[in-house]
Design an enzyme around this catalytic site. Structure first.
Site, PDB file in Angstrom:
ATOM      1  N   GLU A  90       0.880  -1.339   0.008  1.00 13.32           N
ATOM      2  CA  GLU A  90       0.089  -0.047   0.101  1.00 13.32           C
ATOM      3  C   GLU A  90       0.903   1.163  -0.017  1.00 13.32           C
ATOM      4  O   GLU A  90       0.330   2.422  -0.688  1.00 13.32           O
ATOM      5  CB  GLU A  90      -0.760   0.109   1.086  1.00 13.32           C
ATOM      6  CG  GLU A  90      -2.100  -1.293   1.159  1.00 13.32           C
ATOM      7  CD  GLU A  90      -2.849  -1.037   0.141  1.00 13.32           C
ATOM      8  OE1 GLU A  90      -3.492   0.504  -0.236  1.00 13.32           O
ATOM      9  OE2 GLU A  90      -3.201  -1.812  -0.489  1.00 13.32           O
ATOM     10  N   SER A 493     -47.354 -32.141  40.984  1.00 10.24           N
ATOM     11  CA  SER A 493     -47.153 -32.551  42.289  1.00 10.24           C
ATOM     12  C   SER A 493     -45.755 -31.801  43.051  1.00 10.24           C
ATOM     13  O   SER A 493     -45.577 -31.704  44.185  1.00 10.24           O
ATOM     14  CB  SER A 493     -47.305 -33.859  42.550  1.00 10.24           C
ATOM     15  OG  SER A 493     -48.289 -34.500  42.358  1.00 10.24           O
TER      16      SER A 493
END
Length: 857
Positions: A90, A493
């Site tokens: 770059e 229950s």
């Protein structure tokens, strides 16, 4: 000659005029743009968008939330070879130019002139790219380019070169939602930056220009060409040697997607974390790099997943094979491409791999799973696949493979031990899974199917309510509905211990006699005007002690008990366990467990029994750190802390919590599935938790007498030792207590139980409230899940149960009357109840003697 000199003079004047014009134009442009240029000082402390990460209590990754992949790194941690690759690709002169490459700009200008206006390459330096990506749009305008240059020059004045390069390698998009080199290295190669080869470094550097097109996955040929050019630039810039270049140029592109490795499978918990973090920290929570440390250990969550999925699959096998998940008519010459096209719409679920049957016969079938694997199934691999008839019946066992599998069927296979039939048999009998062999069993592919039935499991630490495991369903991918906290189901229950606790607070004892016999109550809503509850087995044992009634789960005893203490009193009392009043019916059906509760709420309620009578609030976020590792939130939950000095010095009488109905309401407005809507017991971040917990622990409210707690726990221990939960004896522990639960038509199956270390609730059922099938009680459908989980998390841990508190006495009683009687059986009860019952026994003995005297007379 004079003419030539004159022309040269004119050319020089023109050049000087041009330079002056350009300088003047740039000066005017700067004068016009300077007021609008952004301050680059913000880049000194710029925060990159970093996903939210969720970790287990032992630091393993549960989830990552955020649209971008980014792993910020410091420039000092970037290897030289990778830095040099980026510079070669770059901006090779990055460390020497002032932020703008005048030669590059000149080349770009000449290109514009020669091409008649085509903007062409931009000639941007790394500094200019950083300026554009942080402050500007990507459109190609001369004004934007000029602004970019000015910002770049400012950046060079205010930031160091390393600071600019660090911003660049962390900010830039590199394809596939990856931002920055570290995220790209992780995604494309599954490596950290220091693990990258020279070739891989060059490949990543090649991605900056056109990341969506030229990256290691999308266009390998263009990527290799670009990579080789970068390697050549690195060689010419003397960043690498000729030998390194020759080796790198030969290296193939072996990149493939590496999704972030999830180490702990807890998606339901992760979603709960995401929602609460957004409530606590706002919308930026998903991008500011926060790290959430949960209360859930990875091994505990893994045990919960394995227990729930394994036992649901066992339930599914018991009820038969529902057929293929899909079917495709395959052409005669079908091949891998055709198979892959069909399987493209299916994904793996909990280790169950999708496959398509390509050949079938009487003895075996071939199933295509992937281009790398085709499996042969024999009759033993499908032996369980009796055809499903209904929830209560399955057909005959198959005798031919092709009676079950047809060509073109899309089925599920699982890689499991050959003798996993033993697990299915154990599940049928309600036993824990067989112990692992000393040597690993050989794994084979077997036919399976994704269960239609669902389940949820929640485990809490009774001391402070910390969530230790949470599973909201068989598969989060197939159903996001979190049954652990959002389901409102009837507990059957398993709700009875709360009513027994209320009864013990009203003078009943474990020895109290209540009649187990038919009973009828007026009910105008019924056709015959009467409500006639019954026991599950429609049998009646007559007068019996409450201890035996709970052990045998007698419904009619519970109904009579509730009628005796009063529905209003019972409802008010049960809110002590964290339930909201609107979740509790205002009639005697409450005795049968018709409340609307979640597994989280049940685990919380039983935690009161496990910790000595204190109501803790479930929570699952222990700490939240910012991106720098500094805590921004630390949970400071209320604790049971029964032996804490503060509690011993300032004892509080047991009673309802200050605001029982709002203890679990989230900070956001209540919506469907939250505690505000139905008492589901959703855990929340405590409103007063802060960054540093105080030295003195916050004490949870004392809601029931420890003696009451000890009595109810004693009854539930008997449920495990010789009652409906007796299968849990196989765990070989003496500190387990719990209760099964089943509802009408077997729509819900529960087991909720605990020891001093953990309170765990398990629910099994269908989302549409269909029946689980004949015989699928809590002991058969839910208890095995609970056993597998508890067996794993309590392995090698010492016994931990509530010690007998002061004020409890062991007394001999007459089992037929429940009254103290020398030489009778042993029972425990409160001391004041012993004295009271002895008076009753003496009075009864006196009455019997008088009656006997009258008979003689």
């Amino acid at each position: 000659m004079r003419i030539l000199k004159r022309l040269l003079r004119y050319a020089l004047y023109l050049a000087l005029a041009g330079i002056l014009f350009v300088v003047g134009a740039v000066g005017v442009a700067y004068w016009l743009l300077a007021p609008r240029l952004p301050s680059v000082a913000v880049l000194r402390d710029y925060h990159m968008q970093v996903p939210l990460r969720v970790l287990s209590s032992d630091g393993r990754l549960i989830a990552s939330f955020g649209e971008t992949r980014r792993i910020p790194v410091r420039i000092a941690d970037v290897p030289a070879r990778l830095k040099n690759a980026v510079l070669s690709a770059e901006d090779a002169d990055f460390y020497s130019h002032p932020g703008v490459d005048w030669h590059g700009i000149a080349r770009a200008g000449i290109h514009v002139i020669l091409s008649g206006g085509d903007k062409g390459p931009g000639g941007s330096t790394i500094t200019q790219q950083v300026a554009r990506n942080f402050f500007l749009s990507p459109e190609k305008l001369y004004s934007r380019k000029l602004t970019e240059m000015f910002i770049a020059l400012r950046m060079e004045n205010e930031l160091t070169k390393d600071q600019i390069l660090e911003l660049y390698i962390n900010k830039m998009f590199l394809g596939h939602r990856s931002y920055g080199l570290a995220a790209a290295a992780s995604y494309y190669y599954g490596k950290t930056l220091d693990q990258l080869t020279v070739a891989e470094s060059a490949a990543l550097a090649s991605t900056f220009q056109l990341p969506s097109v030229v990256n290691p996955l999308n266009n390998p040929k263009r990527l290799l060409a670009r990579r080789d050019w970068v390697l050549g630039q690195m060689l010419s810039n003397r960043f690498i040697t000729k030998a390194e270049y020759d080796e790198a140029i030969k290296e193939p592109n072996d990149a493939f997607p590496h999704e972030q490795q999830i180490e702990v499978d807890a998606p339901y918990l992760a979603e709960m974390v995401r929602q609460q973090v957004l409530e606590k920290l706002g919308n930026d929570a998903l991008t500011e790099g926060y790290v959430v440390h949960t209360t859930v250990p990875s091994d505990s969550q893994a045990a919960a997943n394995e227990a729930l999925r394994g036992r649901l699959s066992a339930y599914d096998r018991r009820h038969g094979y529902r057929g293929p998940e899909g079917h495709e008519e395959l052409p005669a010459q079908a091949g891998p491409d055709d198979y892959d096209r069909v399987l493209a719409g299916y994904t793996s679920v909990a280790g169950m791999m999708p496959g398509i049957v390509t050949e079938t016969g009487a003895k075996e079938a071939k199933v295509y799973l992937s281009p790398k694997e085709t499996v042969t199934l024999d009759l033993a691999s499908i032996a369980w696949a009796r055809p499903y008839v209904n929830e209560g019946r399955a057909g005959a066992a198959p005798t031919r493979v092709d009676a079950v599998l047809k060509r073109g069927d899309v089925v599920r296979l699982i890689h499991t031990a050959k003798d996993d039939v033993a697990e299915a048999v154990a599940a049928e009998e309600g036993k824990p899974a067989p112990d692992a062999k000393a040597e690993p069993a050989k794994l084979e592919w077997r036919l399976t199917q994704i269960p239609a039935v669902q389940a949820a499991l929640v485990a809490l630490d009774p001391e402070d309510g910390a969530v230790r495991a949470l599973v909201g369903g068989f598969s989060f991918v197939r159903s996001k509905f979190n049954r652990a906290v959002m389901a409102a189901r009837q507990p059957g229950s398993s709700f009875k211990p709360y009513l027994y606790s209320a009864a013990f607070d009203r003078g009943f004892t474990p020895a109290s006699i209540v009649n187990d016999a038919p009973v009828a109550f007026p009910d105008p809503s019924r056709p015959d005007g009467m409500w006639t509850p019954a026991n599950d087995d429609n049998k009646f044992d007559g007068p019996m002690r409450l201890r035996e009634a709970l052990v045998k789960s007698k419904n009619l005893v519970s109904v009579r008990l509730l009628d005796a203490i009063g529905v209003r009193y019972a409802r008010d009392y049960v809110t002590r366990f964290g339930f909201t009043p609107d979740a509790l019916p205002q009639n005697l059906s409450l005795a049968l467990g018709t409340a609307s509760v979640s597994p989280m709420a049940m685990a919380r309620g039983y935690a009161v029994f496990a910790n000595g009578g204190y109501l803790v609030t479930p929570y699952f976020i222990a700490r939240i750190d910012d991106r720098d590792g500094k805590p921004v939130y630390v949970a400071n939950p209320e604790r049971a802390c029964a032996e804490c000095q503060e509690r011993l010095l300032n004892p509080t009488p047991p009673g309802p919590p200050t605001q029982p109905s709002t203890a679990l309401i989230p900070a956001r407005p209540a919506t469907a599935g939250t505690a505000a809507g139905g008492g589901t017991g959703e855990a929340v971040l405590p409103a007063d938790a802060h960054a540093s917990a105080s030295e003195a622990p916050k004490l949870a409210p004392h809601v029931i007498d420890v003696r009451n707690d000890y009595l109810v726990t004693s009854l539930m221990q008997d449920v495990v030792k010789r009652g409906t939960g007796a299968a849990a004896r196989a765990l070989g522990r003496d500190d387990l207590a719990g209760k099964t639960g089943s509802t009408n038509d077997h729509r819900d199956a529960w087991f909720v139980g605990f020891n001093g270390d953990v309170s765990t609730a398990v629910w099994v059922g269908f989302d549409d409230f269909s029946s689980l099938g004949r015989g699928e009680f809590g002991a058969k459908a839910a208890l095995p899940i609970w056993m597998d989980y508890m067996g794993a998390v309590l392995k090698d841990k010492p016994s931990h149960t509530l010690a007998m508190p002061p004020g409890i006495a062991t007394v001999q009683i007459d089992p037929s009357s429940g009254l103290p009687s020398p030489g009778g059986m042993n029972e425990i009860m409160k001391v004041e109840d012993v004295d009271r019952l002895r008076e009753q026994a003496a009075q009864k003995q006196q009455e019997d003697q008088q009656e006997h005297a009258y008979d003689i007379f």
